[in-house]
Design a protein around this motif. Structure first.
Motif, short mmCIF file in Angstrom:
data_model
loop_
_atom_site.label_atom_id
_atom_site.label_comp_id
_atom_site.label_asym_id
_atom_site.label_seq_id
_atom_site.Cartn_x
_atom_site.Cartn_y
_atom_site.Cartn_z
N LYS A 1 37.16 38.37 33.24
CA LYS A 1 37.40 38.80 34.32
C LYS A 1 36.48 39.40 34.86
O LYS A 1 35.42 40.09 34.47
N GLY B 1 42.05 30.30 41.83
CA GLY B 1 41.86 31.32 41.02
C GLY B 1 42.82 32.27 40.69
O GLY B 1 43.71 32.19 41.36
N ASP B 2 42.66 33.02 39.48
CA ASP B 2 43.68 34.16 39.16
C ASP B 2 43.36 35.28 39.84
O ASP B 2 42.19 35.96 39.76
N VAL B 3 44.48 36.06 40.68
CA VAL B 3 44.09 37.43 41.46
C VAL B 3 45.02 38.27 40.62
O VAL B 3 46.31 38.03 40.72
N LEU C 1 41.26 35.46 48.14
CA LEU C 1 40.25 34.42 48.15
C LEU C 1 39.67 34.19 49.32
O LEU C 1 40.33 34.34 50.39
N PHE D 1 48.78 38.87 36.87
CA PHE D 1 47.92 37.76 37.58
C PHE D 1 48.78 36.78 38.34
O PHE D 1 49.68 36.38 37.67
N HIS E 1 48.32 33.07 40.43
CA HIS E 1 47.24 31.98 40.46
C HIS E 1 47.25 31.46 42.27
O HIS E 1 48.63 31.28 42.93
N LEU F 1 35.41 36.35 46.91
CA LEU F 1 36.50 37.29 46.35
C LEU F 1 36.60 38.45 47.24
O LEU F 1 35.53 39.04 47.51
N ASN G 1 38.90 42.25 48.06
CA ASN G 1 40.06 43.26 48.02
C ASN G 1 40.16 44.30 49.09
O ASN G 1 38.79 44.65 49.42
N TYR H 1 39.68 39.37 38.99
CA TYR H 1 39.79 37.89 39.17
C TYR H 1 39.31 37.11 37.93
O TYR H 1 38.44 37.72 37.14
N ARG H 2 39.79 35.91 37.48
CA ARG H 2 39.31 35.10 36.80
C ARG H 2 39.52 33.40 36.91
O ARG H 2 40.37 33.34 38.03
N VAL I 1 37.84 31.13 38.32
CA VAL I 1 37.63 30.70 39.66
C VAL I 1 36.88 29.35 39.52
O VAL I 1 35.95 29.27 39.11
#
Length: 444
Positions: free
Chosen positions: A92, A119-121, A131, A187, A189, A231, A233, A240-241, A243
């Motif tokens: 992550k 990606g997962d946020v 993203l 998470f 997606h 990425l 925020n 995040y993971r 990606v």
């Protein structure tokens, strides 16, 4: 993780292993990736079938991926406190300071045009993260870049698209309310597809496929036509993971939703459960994986129901018995008429053996070799490999690399006037137990 149960011994058909060996020997050195040292291409009997390798995932070419299990090399950060952490073999990328100065991390090629990023946020504190696509001129500062920003907003329970241009932020160019309640620590997606001046953003809870979509078409005088990925925020802390960025995005008139694996819910489905042909299958919800614990020597596979035309599939696979050149596991696409049997379906496969990345066609019991290239080193027992499969027309292009980072190899085959122009996707193994995670499909 579930315990591995060895399946019955089986000898792979000698002619198939011979074909793979001959393909691997047919290497003709040339530079497929001109910006990467040591790349090569190999040509076979069909003039458009090729294989290639590169010393690492090139930050300027597709496909791009980062599991963050090997750190954060290749990312440039602006504001914030960025670090990676690894759990269950995947990483992550965490921004832990937050702040109103728009912490962001950027990678990729500022000349990329039409592509798909996903990606997962995870929002850990505050309300907003997402993203970035088409990024140029990034610098420290809240809106210091040119980019489109697709993000989730927990304060309004929405998916939105914004644009930063010449230091000016245009928020909520498109905004769609997400059903239910978004939660911190969960998470989600996100998929962002940039095609011309149209930006399509999709959101779902990881494991659910309950998609929400927002779409914005920019005017020609403000359209950002190319850029890297990132990425971001805002006034929040986030993680995040998984990606990825892959070439191509559908035209605005093409609107099918993406797919993201449901393994976190102890299922493999796309509305209906996947059909199973051989094997003994288990799920690990914590690790978000599916595992076949007992190979039954019938080309064990699970096949989803939805039909895809041109598409890109990404995912991770690992071999759970000592890998050999005669065993393989990976992904299948354009699947029709599936049944129990090594080659009992019509469609394509792309997978790794102990030594090679192999692309081929299955034609109702007949195996049609496509392309094969040697892995940068032998695959290790229990080691995750990331595989990308792009199917456009009758051309199938696959890339593979250790998920934690390392040399990338590519194999591409043109199957001419193929009859399988659409079909389902799934996972498949041959003469070995295997495990999969992070399967995602996007239309082209």
């Amino acid at each position: 993780m579930s315990a591995t149960v060895p399946g019955p011994a089986r000898t792979r058909r000698p002619w198939r292993s011979l074909v793979v060996a001959l393909l691997a020997l047919g290497v003709v050195v040339a530079g497929l990736f001109p910006t990467t040292d040591g790349a090569y291409t190999a040509t076979f009997a069909h003039p458009t079938n090729s294989v290639a390798s590169a010393s690492s995932y090139n930050r300027t070419t597709f496909p791009y991926r980062d599991s963050f299990a090997g750190g954060q090399a290749g990312w440039t950060t602006y504001n914030g406190c960025w670090a990676t952490t690894t759990t269950f073999g995947y990483g992550k990328f965490i921004e832990s300071c937050g702040g109103t100065d728009g912490p962001k991390a950027v990678t990729g090629n500022p000349e990329w045009t039409d592509y798909t990023m996903q990606g997962d946020v995870q929002v850990n504190e505050g309300n907003q993260a997402g993203l970035l696509v088409r990024v140029t001129s990034p610098a420290a500062g809240t809106d210091a870049m040119n980019a489109y920003y697709a993000a989730i907003d927990l304060s309004t329970n929405a998916l939105f698209i914004g644009r930063m241009r010449n230091g000016t932020y245009s928020p909520s160019l498109a905004r769609t309310t997400i059903p239910g309640d978004l939660r911190r620590g969960q998470f989600y997606h996100l998929v962002v597809q940039a095609s011309g001046c149209t930006i399509m953003a999709w959101q779902t809870t990881v494991g659910a496929n309950d998609w929400t979509r927002a779409t914005y078409t920019d005017s020609s005088d403000t359209c950002l036509t190319a850029g890297a990925i990132g990425l971001r925020n805002q006034d929040s802390k986030a993680g995040y993971r998984f990606v990825t960025a892959t070439q191509g995005a559908p035209k605005p008139s093409v609107t099918p939703s993406p797919y993201n694996s449901t393994f976190a819910t102890a299922s493999f489905n796309d509305g209906s459960a996947a059909a199973t042909y051989g094997g003994s299958w288990t799920f690990d919800q914590q690790q978000e994986t599916i595992l076949n614990t007992a190979d039954q020597n019938v080309g064990d596979k699970q096949v989803l129901n939805r039909s895809w035309g041109d598409m890109t599939l990404t995912g991770d696979v690992r071999l759970m018995r000592e890998p050999t050149a005669a065993t393989d596991a990976g992904f299948i696409t354009r699947v029709n008429d599936a049944g129990a049997g090594t080659d009992a379906f019509r469609g394509f496969s792309a997978g790794i053996s102990g030594t090679s990345l192999v692309v081929g066609q299955h034609d109702a019991g007949r195996w049609v070799p496509g392309a094969s290239t040697a892995l940068p080193r032998p695959a290790r027992l229990g080691e995750w490999w990331h595989v990308t499969v792009a199917v456009v027309g009758c051309v199938v292009t696959a890339t593979a690399s250790p998920s934690a980072g390392g040399t990338v190899v590519q194999a591409s085959a043109d199957f001419g006037s193929c009859s399988t122009t659409s079909g389902a996707v799934g996972v498949r193994e041959h003469a070995v137990e295997a495990q999969w995670r992070n399967l995602a499909v996007t239309p082209r």
